[in-house]
Design an enzyme around this catalytic site. Structure first.
Site, short mmCIF file in Angstrom:
data_model
loop_
_atom_site.label_atom_id
_atom_site.label_comp_id
_atom_site.label_asym_id
_atom_site.label_seq_id
_atom_site.Cartn_x
_atom_site.Cartn_y
_atom_site.Cartn_z
N LYS A 13 0.85 -1.20 0.00
CA LYS A 13 0.00 0.00 0.00
C LYS A 13 0.88 1.23 0.00
O LYS A 13 2.05 1.17 0.42
CB LYS A 13 -0.89 0.02 1.25
CG LYS A 13 -2.15 0.84 1.07
CD LYS A 13 -3.20 0.09 0.28
CE LYS A 13 -4.42 0.92 0.01
NZ LYS A 13 -5.53 0.07 -0.49
P1 NAD Z 1 -12.82 7.88 -3.06
O1 NAD Z 1 -11.77 8.88 -2.81
O2 NAD Z 1 -13.30 7.69 -4.46
O3 NAD Z 1 -14.11 8.18 -2.15
C1 NAD Z 1 -14.05 8.29 -0.77
C2 NAD Z 1 -15.38 8.81 -0.26
O4 NAD Z 1 -15.39 8.78 1.16
C3 NAD Z 1 -15.67 10.24 -0.68
O5 NAD Z 1 -17.05 10.37 -0.98
C4 NAD Z 1 -15.31 11.04 0.57
O6 NAD Z 1 -16.01 12.29 0.65
C5 NAD Z 1 -15.79 10.07 1.63
N1 NAD Z 1 -15.20 10.29 2.95
C6 NAD Z 1 -13.93 10.57 3.27
N2 NAD Z 1 -13.81 10.71 4.60
C7 NAD Z 1 -15.05 10.51 5.12
C8 NAD Z 1 -15.59 10.50 6.42
N3 NAD Z 1 -14.85 10.77 7.49
N4 NAD Z 1 -16.91 10.22 6.56
C9 NAD Z 1 -17.68 9.96 5.49
N5 NAD Z 1 -17.23 9.95 4.25
C10 NAD Z 1 -15.94 10.22 4.07
O7 NAD Z 1 -12.27 6.51 -2.44
P2 NAD Z 1 -12.68 5.03 -2.82
O8 NAD Z 1 -11.73 4.54 -3.84
O9 NAD Z 1 -14.14 4.96 -3.04
O10 NAD Z 1 -12.29 4.29 -1.45
C11 NAD Z 1 -13.21 4.23 -0.35
C12 NAD Z 1 -12.80 3.09 0.55
O11 NAD Z 1 -12.81 1.87 -0.19
C13 NAD Z 1 -11.39 3.18 1.14
O12 NAD Z 1 -11.40 2.59 2.42
C14 NAD Z 1 -10.56 2.34 0.20
O13 NAD Z 1 -9.39 1.85 0.81
C15 NAD Z 1 -11.55 1.23 -0.09
N6 NAD Z 1 -11.30 0.47 -1.32
C16 NAD Z 1 -11.20 1.09 -2.52
C17 NAD Z 1 -10.99 0.32 -3.66
C18 NAD Z 1 -10.95 0.94 -5.04
O14 NAD Z 1 -10.88 0.18 -6.02
N7 NAD Z 1 -11.03 2.25 -5.19
C19 NAD Z 1 -10.84 -1.06 -3.57
C20 NAD Z 1 -10.95 -1.66 -2.32
C21 NAD Z 1 -11.20 -0.88 -1.20
#
Ligand code: NAD
Length: 425
Positions: free
Chosen positions: A113
């Site tokens: 990561k």
């Molecule tokens: P992103 O940046 O596209 O979206 C994140 C979202 O979370 C945004 O809407 C943001 O405003 C919101 N957010 C941030 N802090 C917050 C809080 N304190 N309370 C409520 N909302 C909050 O990110 P993403 O890629 O959608 O990732 C989201 C989660 O999913 C993370 O934990 C990431 O590690 C996990 N994840 C992502 C992927 C991927 O393919 N993108 C894969 C597996 C896991």
């Protein structure tokens, strides 16, 4: 330059939580002290402080990390996060979770990561590009198609992946699409990768509903986090007949008991306005309130540590599907288990992203690209197989949570690979 408010930092230390989850399962598996020691450390922890020219002519120094947890099962794979909440301990936890996630899905990867301490919304596009290219050069000794393959995570996207791919390619004198996944399709990205994590959330929710005898059709859903994972999951769950009644982002949440309506339209309006509470006439709620709504299904899809000892007792959802990494602390897990809440753990629930990243890497290495329908079918097959393997493990071990079952499967696979390979020299 306007400074956007920071995403709320998780209250607990994610690395301590990741270690506690691992130790619980190590105990159940009866792992010896040496193996526990190996797996409870990250193989490499690399921190860089690097300068970037800002648009106003000033220079700012940013801090970033790239961490390798364990590569027994193959090259290292893991996302890159841009957020003010990034810490070395957070990146270490996320790297360890990647090791287990790849193992549970049966992918030939180890866990890595990365993260940079920055609010990407506070930088111009040119500043973000310069920061990304310099960070890529800084971690250049670690990444590569056979070594460590980054992907998008919170705060990064396909555009950032294209800059990393281009920078790495310039440094090596040839185009190397397989150095990152989650790229735009025009430069070697995979069809279906953008939606893959949310689509995986849909598939595991379908399986969990079947397992629990719940109907997905008509089930009420609350989604915390409306970025890549949360918005796609909301859209696909809605299309599958569930009723999305609440959603939130870092600006707060919205709730309508009769449903939020067209998710695509909501997303389009959020893009224009910036945050959800500014675009919807529905009742405004806080992120904390969203987690405690009387819904059938809760999808935390934002950051770590959101469901903790202080609020788990008030969670009313029957099913939690962890779109985010690490949204539930070990203490909350114990409370939810007592309440009979069925939690589909992150290392299974959000594995759709890394599964399709694996497909993208395979396509890049072969320079042979698949149709989206083929990508989605293969994703469905792999994630449903993983779900079946985890639930079978769950049934074999009385009193475990689904998370512990997933960990037992994953840790067992990594232990086996470590034993078979042996310790060098
Ligand atoms: P992103 O940046 O596209 O979206 C994140 C979202 O979370 C945004 O809407 C943001 O405003 C919101 N957010 C941030 N802090 C917050 C809080 N304190 N309370 C409520 N909302 C909050 O990110 P993403 O890629 O959608 O990732 C989201 C989660 O999913 C993370 O934990 C990431 O590690 C996990 N994840 C992502 C992927 C991927 O393919 N993108 C894969 C597996 C896991």
């Amino acid at each position: 330059m306007s400074q956007v408010p920071a995403a709320q930092a998780p209250a607990e230390n994610p690395w301590e939580n990741a270690l506690e989850q691992f130790q619980t399962v190590a105990e159940r598996l009866g792992l010896d002290a040496g193996m526990r020691d190996v797996l409870s450390h990250c193989e490499r922890e690399f921190t860089v402080n690097f300068p970037v020219h800002m648009d106003d002519g000033s220079i700012r120094v940013f801090t970033g990390h790239r961490v390798h947890h364990n590569e027994a099962r193959g090259p290292l794979k893991g996302g890159l996060r841009y957020s003010l909440g990034v810490t070395l301990d957070e990146v270490k936890a996320l790297a360890m979770w990647m090791t287990w996630k790849c193992a549970v899905a049966g992918l030939p990867y180890g866990g890595a990561k990365g993260g940079v301490v920055v609010d990407p919304r506070a930088l111009s596009e040119r500043e973000l590009e310069r920061l990304t290219r310099r960070f890529t050069a800084e971690i250049g000794i670690l990444i590569g198609p056979d070594e460590d393959i980054p992907a998008p995570d919170m705060g990064t996207d396909a555009r950032v992946m294209a800059w990393i791919m281009d920078t790495y390619s310039m440094m090596h004198g040839h185009t190397a699409p397989a150095v990152v996944t989650g790229k735009p399709v025009t430069v070697g990205g995979s069809s279906g990768r953008l939606e893959a994590t949310g689509r995986g959330v849909l598939f595991v929710t379908q399986e969990a509903c079947r397992e629990r005898g719940m109907a997905l059709e008509g089930a009420t859903v609350a989604v915390q986090g409306f970025g890549n994972v949360g918005s796609v999951a909301a859209k696909l769950l809605d299309d599958a007949g569930a009723k999305v009644v609440a959603a939130s982002d870092s600006g707060g949440g919205i709730y309508r008991g009769d449903g939020l309506g067209d998710i695509d339209e909501l997303l389009a309006r959020k893009r224009e306005a910036g945050c959800l509470p500014d675009v919807h006439p529905g009742d405004h709620i806080t992120n904390e309130e969203l987690l405690e709504l009387p819904v059938d299904i809760l999808v935390p899809a934002a950051i770590e540590g959101q469901i903790h000892g202080g609020n788990a007792g008030r969670v009313r959802a029957k099913l939690i599907v962890e779109g985010a990494n690490g949204p539930t602390t070990p203490e909350a897990d114990r409370i939810l288990q007592e309440k009979g809440v069925y939690v589909v753990p992150d290392i299974l629930a959000n594995a759709g992203g890394v599964i399709v990243s694996y497909f993208e890497w395979v396509q890049d290495l072969q320079s042979f690209f698949w149709e989206e329908a083929e990508v989605n079918q293969r994703l469905e097959r792999i994630i449903k197989r993983a779900f079946a393997e985890v639930t079978a493990e769950h049934q074999r071990h009385d009193g475990t949570t689904l998370r512990e079952a997933a960990y037992m499967l994953a840790v067992g696979r990594v232990v086996e690979a470590t034993r078979v390979r042996g310790i060098f020299p």
